[in-house]
Design a protein around this motif. Structure first.
Motif, PDB file in Angstrom:
ATOM      1  N   THR A 184       0.769  -1.241  -0.128  1.00  0.00           N
ATOM      2  CA  THR A 184      -0.189   0.136  -0.057  1.00  0.00           C
ATOM      3  C   THR A 184       1.043   1.234  -0.084  1.00  0.00           C
ATOM      4  OG1 THR A 184      -0.185  -0.050   2.398  1.00  0.00           O
ATOM      5  CG2 THR A 184      -1.906  -1.088   1.291  1.00  0.00           C
ATOM      6  N   ARG A 185       0.316   2.566   0.018  1.00  0.00           N
ATOM      7  CA  ARG A 185       0.841   3.514  -0.001  1.00  0.00           C
ATOM      8  C   ARG A 185       0.144   4.616   0.924  1.00  0.00           C
ATOM      9  NH1 ARG A 185      -1.911   7.168  -3.962  1.00  0.00           N
ATOM     10  NH2 ARG A 185       0.183   8.541  -4.106  1.00  0.00           N
ATOM     11  N   GLN A 186       0.642   5.741   1.311  1.00  0.00           N
ATOM     12  CA  GLN A 186       0.296   6.581   2.167  1.00  0.00           C
ATOM     13  C   GLN A 186      -0.810   7.549   1.625  1.00  0.00           C
ATOM     14  OE1 GLN A 186       3.156   8.807   4.471  1.00  0.00           O
ATOM     15  NE2 GLN A 186       1.467   9.938   5.870  1.00  0.00           N
ATOM     16  N   VAL A 187      -1.804   7.701   1.782  1.00  0.00           N
ATOM     17  CA  VAL A 187      -2.802   8.608   1.025  1.00  0.00           C
ATOM     18  C   VAL A 187      -3.488   9.391   2.255  1.00  0.00           C
ATOM     19  CG1 VAL A 187      -4.991   8.830  -0.166  1.00  0.00           C
ATOM     20  CG2 VAL A 187      -3.418   7.039  -0.608  1.00  0.00           C
ATOM     21  N   GLY A 188      -3.153  10.950   1.983  1.00  0.00           N
ATOM     22  CA  GLY A 188      -3.785  11.844   3.066  1.00  0.00           C
ATOM     23  C   GLY A 188      -5.410  11.916   3.199  1.00  0.00           C
ATOM     24  N   GLY A 189      -5.815  12.597   3.896  1.00  0.00           N
ATOM     25  CA  GLY A 189      -7.279  13.045   4.039  1.00  0.00           C
ATOM     26  C   GLY A 189      -8.193  12.370   5.315  1.00  0.00           C
ATOM     27  N   ALA A 190      -7.424  11.539   6.271  1.00  0.00           N
ATOM     28  CA  ALA A 190      -7.787  11.249   7.261  1.00  0.00           C
ATOM     29  C   ALA A 190      -8.315  11.953   8.294  1.00  0.00           C
ATOM     30  CB  ALA A 190      -7.444   9.914   7.578  1.00  0.00           C
ATOM     31  N   ILE A 191      -7.323  12.960   8.589  1.00  0.00           N
ATOM     32  CA  ILE A 191      -7.373  14.126   9.373  1.00  0.00           C
ATOM     33  C   ILE A 191      -7.874  15.195   8.839  1.00  0.00           C
ATOM     34  CG2 ILE A 191      -5.881  15.585  10.898  1.00  0.00           C
ATOM     35  CD1 ILE A 191      -4.023  13.179  11.411  1.00  0.00           C
ATOM     36  N   ARG A 192      -8.942  15.586   9.457  1.00  0.00           N
ATOM     37  CA  ARG A 192      -9.824  16.912   8.681  1.00  0.00           C
ATOM     38  C   ARG A 192      -9.106  18.240   9.096  1.00  0.00           C
ATOM     39  NH1 ARG A 192     -13.829  15.659   5.050  1.00  0.00           N
ATOM     40  NH2 ARG A 192     -13.323  13.695   4.066  1.00  0.00           N
ATOM     41  N   ALA A 193      -9.206  18.368  10.601  1.00  0.00           N
ATOM     42  CA  ALA A 193      -8.791  19.437  11.339  1.00  0.00           C
ATOM     43  C   ALA A 193      -8.224  19.018  12.521  1.00  0.00           C
ATOM     44  CB  ALA A 193      -9.866  20.209  11.199  1.00  0.00           C
ATOM     45  N   PRO A 194      -7.415  19.971  13.104  1.00  0.00           N
ATOM     46  CA  PRO A 194      -6.948  19.763  14.509  1.00  0.00           C
ATOM     47  C   PRO A 194      -8.176  20.289  15.418  1.00  0.00           C
ATOM     48  CG  PRO A 194      -5.989  21.685  13.829  1.00  0.00           C
ATOM     49  CD  PRO A 194      -6.696  21.173  12.558  1.00  0.00           C
ATOM     50  N   GLN A 195      -8.275  19.760  16.626  1.00  0.00           N
ATOM     51  CA  GLN A 195      -9.312  20.015  17.621  1.00  0.00           C
ATOM     52  C   GLN A 195      -8.550  20.147  19.037  1.00  0.00           C
ATOM     53  OE1 GLN A 195     -11.970  16.870  17.342  1.00  0.00           O
ATOM     54  NE2 GLN A 195     -13.514  18.005  16.021  1.00  0.00           N
ATOM     55  N   LEU A 196      -9.216  21.187  19.941  1.00  0.00           N
ATOM     56  CA  LEU A 196      -8.711  21.543  21.287  1.00  0.00           C
ATOM     57  C   LEU A 196      -9.907  21.371  22.215  1.00  0.00           C
ATOM     58  CD1 LEU A 196      -6.988  24.831  20.827  1.00  0.00           C
ATOM     59  CD2 LEU A 196      -5.865  22.561  21.090  1.00  0.00           C
TER      60      LEU A 196
END
Length: 267
Positions: A184-196
């Motif tokens: 497989t390869r690394q595909v971004g998009g799973a992290i949508r935004a940081p949260q506090l």
């Protein structure tokens, strides 16, 4: 017959993590000699960070089994300086992490950070992570079933520079439903935004926990690591330790050098 004379085991969950015991069992099935040098406590999310502003302390937990008061990368560096200066291990195994290291999370993973640190020193290394459906339901059955054959398969496959460096994730499925190993390869998009996540201490002073808004369901590429686990495959993604964008470098370098004027002259 064992596959490796010597394996070094480390992790990012700490010396007392149940996944470390699993990694030690895996290493014992593959090597004549197993060393464990793991962080003293949980070092999840530290990536390839090293300790620059505090000393490292070593604690002995048994024969060839130690904890270091630092990061996973610290553990690899400490091991090389203290125990393996003259004869490095044949393989570094990092894990088994309780929780997958997929997509955007790979860059933050301390489990992967240890592997990249080893690769930087010219040592073959493989990160091992077990996905879960519930954090409290610890179950390494798929890892136990498939880690050894997966490692044997990957150890024979090397990058153009001759190195062996992999990020392996095991799906949380019934063992009999696992279909095998998929590259497989690394595909971004799973992290949508940081949260506090806000809170207050005993004196009423505010603090925040850093978290992320995630959506792995948004990833659908057939060769993505996330999709492999979803389809009941063990995911094996090749890693390299450099940050250079080679394709962009070739395009930019083809333009030749650029003469630059100091900022005051260009104003």
């Amino acid at each position: 017959m064992t596959a490796f004379p010597r394996i070094l085991v480390t992790n990012d969950d700490g010396i007392d993590a149940p996944g470390l015991v699993e990694a030690e069992r895996i290493a014992a099935a593959l090597a004549d000699e197993v060393w464990t040098i793991a962080p003293l406590g949980d070092q999840s999310g530290v990536g390839q960070g090293i300790s620059m502003h505090q000393p490292l302390r070593l604690s002995r937990y048994g024969e060839r089994r130690y904890a270091v008061s630092g990061t996973p990368a610290d553990c690899v560096m400490y091991a090389m300086a203290e125990f393996f200066a003259n004869e490095p291990p044949d393989l570094v195994l990092s894990g088994v992490n309780w929780g997958a290291n997929l997509s955007d999370s790979v860059m933050y993973s301390g489990t992967v950070g240890a592997v990249l640190a080893a690769n930087h020193l010219g040592i073959d290394a493989i990160a091992l992570s077990q996905a879960f459906h519930a954090r409290s339901a610890v179950d390494f059955a798929v890892t136990r079933a498939f880690a050894v054959p997966a490692i044997e398969t990957l150890a024979a496959r090397r990058s153009a520079d001759g190195s062996c460096c992999w990020n392996v994730n095991f799906p949380m499925q019934a063992v009999e439903s696992v279909r095998g190993l998929r590259f497989t390869r690394q595909v971004g998009g799973a992290i949508r935004a940081p949260q506090l996540i806000a809170g207050a201490d005993g004196r009423g002073l505010a603090y925040h926990w850093l978290s992320f808004e995630r959506d792995t369901g948004a990833i659908s590429a057939a060769d993505a690591d996330v999709v492999a686990l979803r389809d009941h495959w063990v995911s094996a993604m090749p890693l390299h330790g450099t940050r250079c964008d080679e394709a962009l470098f070739r395009r930019a370098a083809a333009e030749g050098e650029h003469r630059l004027r100091p900022a005051a002259e260009s104003a």
